[in-house]
Design a protein around this motif. Structure first.
Motif, short mmCIF file in Angstrom:
data_model
loop_
_atom_site.label_atom_id
_atom_site.label_comp_id
_atom_site.label_asym_id
_atom_site.label_seq_id
_atom_site.Cartn_x
_atom_site.Cartn_y
_atom_site.Cartn_z
N HIS A 160 0.85 -1.18 0.00
CA HIS A 160 0.00 0.00 0.00
C HIS A 160 0.89 1.24 0.00
O HIS A 160 1.96 1.24 0.61
CB HIS A 160 -0.90 0.03 1.24
N ASN A 161 0.44 2.28 -0.65
CA ASN A 161 1.13 3.57 -0.64
C ASN A 161 0.44 4.44 0.40
O ASN A 161 -0.69 4.89 0.19
CB ASN A 161 1.08 4.22 -2.02
N LEU A 162 1.11 4.69 1.53
CA LEU A 162 0.50 5.42 2.64
C LEU A 162 -0.01 6.80 2.22
O LEU A 162 -1.05 7.25 2.69
CB LEU A 162 1.49 5.57 3.79
N LEU B 191 -3.48 10.23 8.52
CA LEU B 191 -4.28 11.46 8.58
C LEU B 191 -3.80 12.46 7.54
O LEU B 191 -2.60 12.54 7.27
CB LEU B 191 -4.17 12.12 9.96
N SER B 192 -4.73 13.22 6.98
CA SER B 192 -4.37 14.35 6.13
C SER B 192 -4.96 15.61 6.75
O SER B 192 -6.07 15.59 7.29
CB SER B 192 -4.90 14.16 4.70
N PHE B 193 -4.20 16.69 6.70
CA PHE B 193 -4.59 17.97 7.26
C PHE B 193 -4.61 19.01 6.16
O PHE B 193 -3.59 19.19 5.47
CB PHE B 193 -3.59 18.44 8.32
N ASP C 139 2.28 6.69 24.49
CA ASP C 139 3.16 7.33 23.52
C ASP C 139 2.49 7.29 22.15
O ASP C 139 1.75 6.35 21.84
CB ASP C 139 4.50 6.60 23.42
N ASN C 140 2.76 8.31 21.33
CA ASN C 140 2.21 8.39 19.97
C ASN C 140 3.37 8.68 19.02
O ASN C 140 3.95 9.76 19.07
CB ASN C 140 1.15 9.48 19.89
N LEU C 141 3.69 7.71 18.17
CA LEU C 141 4.74 7.88 17.17
C LEU C 141 4.12 8.55 15.94
O LEU C 141 3.17 8.01 15.36
CB LEU C 141 5.33 6.53 16.78
N ILE C 142 4.64 9.72 15.58
CA ILE C 142 4.14 10.47 14.43
C ILE C 142 5.22 10.44 13.36
O ILE C 142 6.38 10.79 13.63
CB ILE C 142 3.84 11.94 14.80
N GLN C 143 4.84 10.06 12.13
CA GLN C 143 5.73 10.07 10.99
C GLN C 143 5.07 10.94 9.91
O GLN C 143 3.95 10.64 9.48
CB GLN C 143 5.94 8.67 10.44
N VAL C 144 5.73 12.01 9.49
CA VAL C 144 5.19 12.84 8.42
C VAL C 144 5.53 12.16 7.10
O VAL C 144 6.70 11.88 6.82
CB VAL C 144 5.74 14.28 8.49
N ASN D 52 0.11 24.45 9.07
CA ASN D 52 0.21 25.76 8.41
C ASN D 52 0.27 25.58 6.91
O ASN D 52 0.05 26.51 6.15
CB ASN D 52 1.42 26.54 8.92
N LYS D 53 0.58 24.35 6.47
CA LYS D 53 0.51 23.91 5.08
C LYS D 53 -0.10 22.52 5.12
O LYS D 53 -0.04 21.84 6.14
CB LYS D 53 1.91 23.83 4.45
N ARG D 54 -0.66 22.09 4.00
CA ARG D 54 -1.20 20.73 3.94
C ARG D 54 -0.11 19.71 4.26
O ARG D 54 1.04 19.87 3.85
CB ARG D 54 -1.71 20.43 2.54
N PHE D 55 -0.49 18.67 4.98
CA PHE D 55 0.44 17.56 5.22
C PHE D 55 -0.32 16.29 5.55
O PHE D 55 -1.52 16.30 5.84
CB PHE D 55 1.45 17.90 6.33
N LYS D 56 0.41 15.17 5.46
CA LYS D 56 -0.13 13.86 5.81
C LYS D 56 0.83 13.20 6.79
O LYS D 56 2.04 13.41 6.73
CB LYS D 56 -0.29 12.97 4.58
N MET D 57 0.26 12.40 7.69
CA MET D 57 1.09 11.74 8.70
C MET D 57 0.55 10.35 9.01
O MET D 57 -0.62 10.05 8.79
CB MET D 57 1.17 12.56 9.98
N LEU D 58 1.45 9.54 9.54
CA LEU D 58 1.10 8.22 10.06
C LEU D 58 1.21 8.32 11.58
O LEU D 58 2.21 8.80 12.11
CB LEU D 58 2.07 7.17 9.53
N SER D 59 0.17 7.90 12.28
CA SER D 59 0.15 7.92 13.74
C SER D 59 0.08 6.48 14.25
O SER D 59 -0.80 5.72 13.84
CB SER D 59 -1.07 8.70 14.24
#
Length: 116
Positions: free
Chosen positions: A12-14, A41-43, A57-62, A97-104
């Motif tokens: 899969h392409n995240l 998630l997408s913002f 704990d929450n691991l965030i990867q942009v 402040n700009k669009r971004f996507k992350m894996l939580s």
């Protein structure tokens, strides 16, 4: 009931799992178990998750763009390919402040003594 998880044993392409939606934060749980969750998630520009405190704990990867994360009043900017761990019990806000996507990735504690 809708299947929340990605199909197993396939690639899969995240970045493509969630699209940007104007004026929104979009979240898709790709793995949801009693022991934790993995979500993409997408913002959209200007959006944020409200201030919160998690017991884990929450691991965030942009995975696309640039995120602003405030952990206990300290602003941290992370870019595509970077990772940060938001500690359990820390007040945090995730902002765009700009669009971004992350894996939580949240792994619930309590299983430290179980060997794998």
């Amino acid at each position: 009931m809708e299947n929340l998880e990605l199909e197993k044993s396939f690639t899969h392409n995240l970045v493509d799992i969630v699209d940007y939606l104007p004026g929104s934060v979009v979240m898709k749980a790709i793995l949801k178990k009693k022991t934790g969750t993995v979500s993409v998630l997408s913002f959209d520009h200007g959006e944020e998750l409200p201030s919160r405190i998690l017991p884990f704990d929450n691991l965030i990867q942009v995975i696309a763009g640039v995120a602003e994360i405030i952990i206990n009043d300290k602003l941290i900017t992370i870019e595509t390919g970077q990772t940060i761990i938001i500690p359990a019990h820390a007040r945090n806000v995730v902002k765009a402040n700009k669009r971004f996507k992350m894996l939580s990735t949240i792994i619930k504690s309590g299983y430290e003594d179980v060997s794998i």
